[in-house]
Design a protein around this motif. Sequence first.
Motif, short mmCIF file in Angstrom:
data_model
loop_
_atom_site.label_atom_id
_atom_site.label_comp_id
_atom_site.label_asym_id
_atom_site.label_seq_id
_atom_site.Cartn_x
_atom_site.Cartn_y
_atom_site.Cartn_z
N LEU A 137 0.82 -1.20 0.00
CA LEU A 137 0.00 0.00 0.00
C LEU A 137 0.86 1.26 0.00
CD1 LEU A 137 -2.80 1.27 0.18
CD2 LEU A 137 -2.67 1.08 2.67
N GLY A 138 1.95 1.22 0.78
CA GLY A 138 2.85 2.35 0.81
C GLY A 138 3.49 2.60 -0.55
N TYR A 139 3.89 1.52 -1.23
CA TYR A 139 4.50 1.67 -2.56
C TYR A 139 3.51 2.26 -3.56
CZ TYR A 139 6.64 0.47 -7.02
OH TYR A 139 7.16 0.52 -8.28
N ILE A 140 2.26 1.78 -3.51
CA ILE A 140 1.23 2.29 -4.42
C ILE A 140 0.97 3.77 -4.17
CG2 ILE A 140 -1.23 2.13 -5.03
CD1 ILE A 140 -1.03 -0.88 -4.46
N LEU A 141 0.86 4.14 -2.89
CA LEU A 141 0.63 5.55 -2.55
C LEU A 141 1.82 6.41 -2.95
CD1 LEU A 141 -1.06 5.26 0.95
CD2 LEU A 141 -2.12 6.07 -1.15
N TYR A 142 3.02 5.88 -2.78
CA TYR A 142 4.22 6.63 -3.16
C TYR A 142 4.25 6.89 -4.66
CZ TYR A 142 9.11 7.43 -4.35
OH TYR A 142 10.27 7.95 -4.87
N ARG A 143 3.95 5.85 -5.45
CA ARG A 143 3.95 6.02 -6.90
C ARG A 143 2.87 7.01 -7.34
NH1 ARG A 143 7.89 5.07 -10.02
NH2 ARG A 143 6.43 4.70 -11.72
N TYR A 144 1.70 6.90 -6.68
CA TYR A 144 0.60 7.81 -7.03
C TYR A 144 0.97 9.26 -6.71
CZ TYR A 144 -3.95 10.08 -6.83
OH TYR A 144 -5.01 10.94 -7.01
N ALA A 145 1.54 9.46 -5.52
CA ALA A 145 1.92 10.81 -5.11
C ALA A 145 3.01 11.37 -6.03
CB ALA A 145 2.41 10.80 -3.66
N LYS A 146 3.96 10.53 -6.42
CA LYS A 146 5.04 10.96 -7.30
C LYS A 146 4.50 11.38 -8.66
CE LYS A 146 9.58 9.59 -9.01
NZ LYS A 146 10.60 8.49 -9.06
N ARG A 147 3.55 10.58 -9.20
CA ARG A 147 2.96 10.91 -10.49
C ARG A 147 2.16 12.21 -10.42
NH1 ARG A 147 0.72 5.21 -13.13
NH2 ARG A 147 2.78 4.21 -13.36
N MET A 148 1.45 12.39 -9.31
CA MET A 148 0.67 13.62 -9.15
C MET A 148 1.60 14.84 -9.06
SD MET A 148 -2.54 13.12 -9.33
CE MET A 148 -3.12 14.68 -8.66
N ASP A 149 2.71 14.71 -8.33
CA ASP A 149 3.67 15.81 -8.23
C ASP A 149 4.26 16.14 -9.60
OD1 ASP A 149 3.29 16.06 -5.54
OD2 ASP A 149 5.02 14.84 -4.97
N GLU A 150 4.59 15.09 -10.37
CA GLU A 150 5.14 15.31 -11.70
C GLU A 150 4.12 15.99 -12.61
OE1 GLU A 150 6.31 11.45 -12.94
OE2 GLU A 150 8.19 11.45 -11.79
N ARG A 151 2.87 15.55 -12.50
CA ARG A 151 1.81 16.13 -13.33
C ARG A 151 1.60 17.60 -12.98
NH1 ARG A 151 -4.55 14.18 -13.48
NH2 ARG A 151 -5.29 15.84 -14.86
N ILE A 152 1.55 17.90 -11.67
CA ILE A 152 1.37 19.28 -11.24
C ILE A 152 2.54 20.15 -11.69
CG2 ILE A 152 1.25 20.78 -9.20
CD1 ILE A 152 -0.28 18.51 -7.80
N SER A 153 3.76 19.61 -11.58
CA SER A 153 4.95 20.36 -12.00
C SER A 153 4.90 20.65 -13.50
CB SER A 153 6.22 19.57 -11.67
OG SER A 153 6.34 19.40 -10.27
N ARG A 154 4.50 19.64 -14.30
CA ARG A 154 4.41 19.85 -15.74
C ARG A 154 3.37 20.91 -16.09
NH1 ARG A 154 4.74 14.14 -15.98
NH2 ARG A 154 2.47 14.04 -16.28
N GLU A 155 2.22 20.83 -15.43
CA GLU A 155 1.17 21.81 -15.70
C GLU A 155 1.60 23.21 -15.29
OE1 GLU A 155 -2.23 20.37 -13.63
OE2 GLU A 155 -2.72 18.85 -15.14
N GLN A 156 2.30 23.32 -14.15
CA GLN A 156 2.76 24.62 -13.69
C GLN A 156 3.81 25.20 -14.63
OE1 GLN A 156 4.13 24.60 -9.65
NE2 GLN A 156 4.43 26.81 -9.56
#
Length: 297
Positions: free
Chosen positions: A49-68
């Motif tokens: 569960l921790g690994y899944i949440l980590y990957r999800y959070a990392k992808r969201m951060d990357e997506r937000i950074s790209r959009e910004q």
Amino acid sequence: MWFSVMAIFLTNVVVFILFDDYERKVIAPLNDSNDLHLFIFSIIVMCLLGYILYRYAKRMDERISREQLAKESAMRRELTQNISHELKTPVASILGYTDTILQNPYMSEEQRKKFIERTNIQAQRLTALLQDISTLNKMDYAADRLNKERVNISELVSDIVEETQLALEQQQMTLHNCLPEDICVMGNTTMLYSIFRNLTDNAVNYAGTGAVIEISAQPNGKYWDFTFSDNGIGVPPEHLPRIFERFYRLDKGRSRSMGGTGLGLAIVKNAVLLHGGSITVENAPQGGLCFHFSIKR
């Protein structure tokens, strides 16, 4: 979020395993092999569960950074295009007037003087535009380097009233300075001056002949709340949300003819934010514009 979920999950696992169930009041050892297996299984589930949440959070951060980054890039391109467009007009005019003078050596002295005066006007406009761009760049990229000192707002506004008196008289306008005496704040003198000077110039240029301007203020905790209003022609409601945007003009032709750079209100907003305040604008009930802004003491 990830750490919060993991902490809650691990706490529940430990409590359930060590207490065997939720009714016992003492810690029970892991004597039963089933308890040990359940504990190991829980640890594995927690890691997955921790690994899944980590990957999800990392992808969201990357997506937000790209959009910004995409948004900032688009804003820079738009700003560059606007600056280029605004610089073209005075530069083209200066070149046109000077080329005409150079190519016509037998031009009459009166006509030559007229062309030189027009060149000077365009040069002044170009200088004002470059100064405004420089001011915004300082606030955007070197705000922490701006010197701050004790500034008397009351005296500063009084000076602006005197400086703009001729322009006010030409427009048959009246400015009521209702500020209390000795309003002092810690801030940058140049930026604070630009707030009140740009609002005054904006009212003089666009409020309309015979308008009345009023400046007032009152204390509000750690802030001074200012109101800058006029009873002029106001602004159509659909334009109000964009009035602080850089290079945004309601009437581009009229704004240029009045000598505006399209950056005055953008400078006002940034200067207010730089001093820990906020600013809003609305059409006053009696007509005209009403700016409400705060400056930290």
